[in-house]
Scaffold this motif. Structure first.
Motif, PDB file in Angstrom:
ATOM      1  N   TYR A   1      47.665  52.600  37.637  1.00  0.00           N
ATOM      2  CA  TYR A   1      47.320  51.796  38.944  1.00  0.00           C
ATOM      3  C   TYR A   1      47.641  50.035  38.244  1.00  0.00           C
ATOM      4  O   TYR A   1      47.941  49.435  39.223  1.00  0.00           O
ATOM      5  N   MET A   2      47.555  49.545  36.745  1.00  0.00           N
ATOM      6  CA  MET A   2      47.120  48.268  36.419  1.00  0.00           C
ATOM      7  C   MET A   2      45.880  47.639  37.017  1.00  0.00           C
ATOM      8  O   MET A   2      45.964  47.489  38.155  1.00  0.00           O
ATOM      9  N   SER A   3      46.048  46.477  36.195  1.00  0.00           N
ATOM     10  CA  SER A   3      45.333  45.355  36.408  1.00  0.00           C
ATOM     11  C   SER A   3      45.491  44.730  37.463  1.00  0.00           C
ATOM     12  O   SER A   3      44.724  44.122  38.051  1.00  0.00           O
ATOM     13  N   LYS A   4      46.685  44.211  37.888  1.00  0.00           N
ATOM     14  CA  LYS A   4      47.176  43.200  38.232  1.00  0.00           C
ATOM     15  C   LYS A   4      46.641  43.611  39.979  1.00  0.00           C
ATOM     16  O   LYS A   4      45.855  42.895  41.109  1.00  0.00           O
ATOM     17  N   GLN A   5      47.299  45.250  40.593  1.00  0.00           N
ATOM     18  CA  GLN A   5      46.536  45.868  41.236  1.00  0.00           C
ATOM     19  C   GLN A   5      45.507  45.478  41.604  1.00  0.00           C
ATOM     20  O   GLN A   5      44.356  44.777  42.510  1.00  0.00           O
ATOM     21  N   LEU A   6      44.233  45.419  40.368  1.00  0.00           N
ATOM     22  CA  LEU A   6      43.315  46.032  40.541  1.00  0.00           C
ATOM     23  C   LEU A   6      42.488  44.577  40.734  1.00  0.00           C
ATOM     24  O   LEU A   6      41.348  44.062  42.023  1.00  0.00           O
ATOM     25  N   LYS A   7      43.223  43.443  40.732  1.00  0.00           N
ATOM     26  CA  LYS A   7      42.654  41.560  40.662  1.00  0.00           C
ATOM     27  C   LYS A   7      42.778  41.663  42.429  1.00  0.00           C
ATOM     28  O   LYS A   7      41.931  41.206  43.013  1.00  0.00           O
ATOM     29  N   GLN A   8      43.963  42.674  42.599  1.00  0.00           N
ATOM     30  CA  GLN A   8      43.945  42.150  44.313  1.00  0.00           C
ATOM     31  C   GLN A   8      43.504  42.805  44.666  1.00  0.00           C
ATOM     32  O   GLN A   8      42.451  42.835  46.055  1.00  0.00           O
ATOM     33  N   THR A   9      42.622  44.084  44.379  1.00  0.00           N
ATOM     34  CA  THR A   9      41.403  44.725  45.381  1.00  0.00           C
ATOM     35  C   THR A   9      40.107  43.985  45.241  1.00  0.00           C
ATOM     36  O   THR A   9      39.414  44.037  46.935  1.00  0.00           O
ATOM     37  N   PHE A  10      39.970  43.405  44.183  1.00  0.00           N
ATOM     38  CA  PHE A  10      39.166  42.672  44.171  1.00  0.00           C
ATOM     39  C   PHE A  10      38.972  41.934  45.236  1.00  0.00           C
ATOM     40  O   PHE A  10      38.182  41.864  46.138  1.00  0.00           O
ATOM     41  N   ILE A  11      39.960  40.982  45.060  1.00  0.00           N
ATOM     42  CA  ILE A  11      40.967  40.023  46.354  1.00  0.00           C
ATOM     43  C   ILE A  11      40.522  40.069  47.729  1.00  0.00           C
ATOM     44  O   ILE A  11      39.853  39.613  48.574  1.00  0.00           O
ATOM     45  N   ASP A  12      40.644  41.723  48.011  1.00  0.00           N
ATOM     46  CA  ASP A  12      40.560  42.545  49.890  1.00  0.00           C
ATOM     47  C   ASP A  12      39.715  42.641  49.595  1.00  0.00           C
ATOM     48  O   ASP A  12      38.812  42.654  50.706  1.00  0.00           O
ATOM     49  N   ILE A  13      38.307  43.008  48.706  1.00  0.00           N
ATOM     50  CA  ILE A  13      37.185  43.926  48.620  1.00  0.00           C
ATOM     51  C   ILE A  13      35.647  42.604  48.804  1.00  0.00           C
ATOM     52  O   ILE A  13      34.699  43.409  49.017  1.00  0.00           O
ATOM     53  N   HIS A  14      36.088  41.393  48.450  1.00  0.00           N
ATOM     54  CA  HIS A  14      34.427  40.909  48.153  1.00  0.00           C
ATOM     55  C   HIS A  14      34.257  40.406  48.779  1.00  0.00           C
ATOM     56  O   HIS A  14      32.870  39.811  48.751  1.00  0.00           O
ATOM     57  N   GLU A  15      34.468  40.314  49.954  1.00  0.00           N
ATOM     58  CA  GLU A  15      33.417  39.979  51.412  1.00  0.00           C
ATOM     59  C   GLU A  15      32.553  41.052  51.808  1.00  0.00           C
ATOM     60  O   GLU A  15      31.545  40.437  52.377  1.00  0.00           O
ATOM     61  N   LEU A  16      33.271  42.096  51.347  1.00  0.00           N
ATOM     62  CA  LEU A  16      32.243  42.840  51.730  1.00  0.00           C
ATOM     63  C   LEU A  16      30.476  42.701  50.459  1.00  0.00           C
ATOM     64  O   LEU A  16      30.990  42.472  49.687  1.00  0.00           O
ATOM     65  N   SER A  17      29.881  43.880  51.377  1.00  0.00           N
ATOM     66  CA  SER A  17      28.363  43.558  50.327  1.00  0.00           C
ATOM     67  C   SER A  17      28.677  43.876  48.827  1.00  0.00           C
ATOM     68  O   SER A  17      29.794  45.202  48.939  1.00  0.00           O
ATOM     69  N   MET A  18      28.066  43.986  48.136  1.00  0.00           N
ATOM     70  CA  MET A  18      28.497  44.705  47.087  1.00  0.00           C
ATOM     71  C   MET A  18      28.152  46.483  46.536  1.00  0.00           C
ATOM     72  O   MET A  18      29.041  46.767  46.156  1.00  0.00           O
ATOM     73  N   PRO A  19      27.205  46.781  47.346  1.00  0.00           N
ATOM     74  CA  PRO A  19      26.937  48.813  47.982  1.00  0.00           C
ATOM     75  C   PRO A  19      28.542  49.238  48.568  1.00  0.00           C
ATOM     76  O   PRO A  19      28.777  49.334  47.835  1.00  0.00           O
ATOM     77  N   GLU A  20      28.844  48.212  49.397  1.00  0.00           N
ATOM     78  CA  GLU A  20      29.976  48.341  49.564  1.00  0.00           C
ATOM     79  C   GLU A  20      31.015  48.280  49.449  1.00  0.00           C
ATOM     80  O   GLU A  20      32.018  49.304  49.177  1.00  0.00           O
ATOM     81  N   GLN A  21      31.186  47.658  48.480  1.00  0.00           N
ATOM     82  CA  GLN A  21      32.080  47.348  47.279  1.00  0.00           C
ATOM     83  C   GLN A  21      32.301  48.204  46.282  1.00  0.00           C
ATOM     84  O   GLN A  21      33.441  49.157  46.027  1.00  0.00           O
ATOM     85  N   GLU A  22      31.452  48.944  46.255  1.00  0.00           N
ATOM     86  CA  GLU A  22      31.390  50.144  44.638  1.00  0.00           C
ATOM     87  C   GLU A  22      31.935  51.217  46.354  1.00  0.00           C
ATOM     88  O   GLU A  22      32.529  52.363  45.446  1.00  0.00           O
ATOM     89  N   ILE A  23      31.403  51.460  47.337  1.00  0.00           N
ATOM     90  CA  ILE A  23      31.435  52.739  47.965  1.00  0.00           C
ATOM     91  C   ILE A  23      33.331  52.315  48.189  1.00  0.00           C
ATOM     92  O   ILE A  23      34.362  53.640  48.154  1.00  0.00           O
ATOM     93  N   LYS A  24      33.762  51.590  48.417  1.00  0.00           N
ATOM     94  CA  LYS A  24      35.251  51.346  48.625  1.00  0.00           C
ATOM     95  C   LYS A  24      36.323  51.229  47.371  1.00  0.00           C
ATOM     96  O   LYS A  24      37.639  51.716  47.603  1.00  0.00           O
ATOM     97  N   LEU A  25      35.183  50.123  46.094  1.00  0.00           N
ATOM     98  CA  LEU A  25      35.724  51.255  45.589  1.00  0.00           C
ATOM     99  C   LEU A  25      36.751  52.682  44.240  1.00  0.00           C
ATOM    100  O   LEU A  25      37.156  52.520  44.705  1.00  0.00           O
ATOM    101  N   ASN A  26      35.398  53.111  45.756  1.00  0.00           N
ATOM    102  CA  ASN A  26      35.758  54.647  44.721  1.00  0.00           C
ATOM    103  C   ASN A  26      36.841  55.458  45.658  1.00  0.00           C
ATOM    104  O   ASN A  26      37.254  56.545  45.064  1.00  0.00           O
ATOM    105  N   GLN A  27      36.646  55.191  47.219  1.00  0.00           N
ATOM    106  CA  GLN A  27      37.439  55.546  47.904  1.00  0.00           C
ATOM    107  C   GLN A  27      38.830  55.397  47.641  1.00  0.00           C
ATOM    108  O   GLN A  27      39.714  56.389  47.300  1.00  0.00           O
ATOM    109  N   ILE A  28      39.152  54.276  47.124  1.00  0.00           N
ATOM    110  CA  ILE A  28      40.428  53.600  46.700  1.00  0.00           C
ATOM    111  C   ILE A  28      40.569  54.454  45.662  1.00  0.00           C
ATOM    112  O   ILE A  28      41.975  54.619  45.277  1.00  0.00           O
ATOM    113  N   PHE A  29      39.838  54.616  43.844  1.00  0.00           N
ATOM    114  CA  PHE A  29      39.816  55.233  43.064  1.00  0.00           C
ATOM    115  C   PHE A  29      40.976  56.607  43.537  1.00  0.00           C
ATOM    116  O   PHE A  29      41.688  57.007  42.360  1.00  0.00           O
TER     117      PHE A  29
END
Length: 221
Positions: free
Chosen positions: A173-201
């Motif tokens: 997956y690599m760190s560069k893509q993880l950085k972009q993932t955080f940028i893409d989802i950061h406007e979501l609430s933190m609990p929603e970010q967890e759900i999205k990260l788990n889905q992406i993973f």
């Protein structure tokens, strides 16, 4: 406002998170111990026990906590410079947040922290040395003091997410893509970010096996 995405590779994990509240300060650690499963879990228990003991002794300077943790792990495992000596240890990011002033102190051993502000990632780099193993007893760790701003998102994580193989090319997956993932989802609430990260993973991993423990901790001020 926070989340903790915690996905052990096995039933127990070599990744651990740790929190301690002292007055106006919240201490947070995210660590990646050598190995996973039972061996990693034993190292996690040792790390948590040592961190608790330093807080009980009222050690507050984060670089000093990491230095003491390094010495304590080496002594507990009877580690020396010998080639035959155990190389077990851990990488760790350690933060202290003042809830009133929103000042964040950080010190890391091979684990950075990322702060997302105005759709950009600010990376605070760790000292390039682990805790334990063949690290010198007198190893010193660098501390950072950061004045947080409203709506900053702080991310602490081990390497398991970025190192996961998957996608159409079966690559990491690599760190560069993880950085972009955080940028893409950061406007979501933190609990929603967890759900999205788990889905992406899970979508990235697909039918491949999980290669390592995964731990991502995020919070917003």
């Amino acid at each position: 406002d926070y989340f903790i995405l915690y996905k052990p590779k096995d039933i127990v994990s070599g990744d651990f998170y740790w929190l301690s509240e002292k007055g106006d300060k919240l201490l947070i650690a995210v660590a990646d111990c050598t190995g996973h499963g039972v061996p990693g879990a034993f190292m996690s228990m040792l790390g948590i026990d040592k961190l608790n003991s330093f807080i009980d002794k009222k050690v507050e300077f984060l670089p000093q906590i990491l230095s003491l943790l390094n010495i304590s792990i080496k002594r507990a495992l009877k580690q020396t410079k010998s080639v035959a000596s155990s190389k077990d240890g851990m990488d760790i990011a350690l933060c202290s947040l003042n809830n009133k002033t929103k000042v964040l102190n950080y010190a890391g051993a091979n684990r950075p922290i990322w702060i997302l502000r105005n759709r950009e990632i600010i990376e605070y780099k760790p000292t390039k040395a682990s805790i334990g193993g063949h690290v010198e007893d007198h190893q010193e760790y660098i501390g950072h003091t950061i004045q947080l701003q409203e709506d900053d998102c702080i991310y602490m994580f081990t390497d398991g997410f970025a190192d996961q193989f998957g996608g159409s090319n079966k690559k990491k997956y690599m760190s560069k893509q993880l950085k972009q993932t955080f940028i893409d989802i950061h406007e979501l609430s933190m609990p929603e970010q967890e759900i999205k990260l788990n889905q992406i993973f899970n979508e990235w991993k697909g039918e491949l096996g999980q290669v390592d423990d995964v731990l991502v901790l995020g919070f917003r001020v």
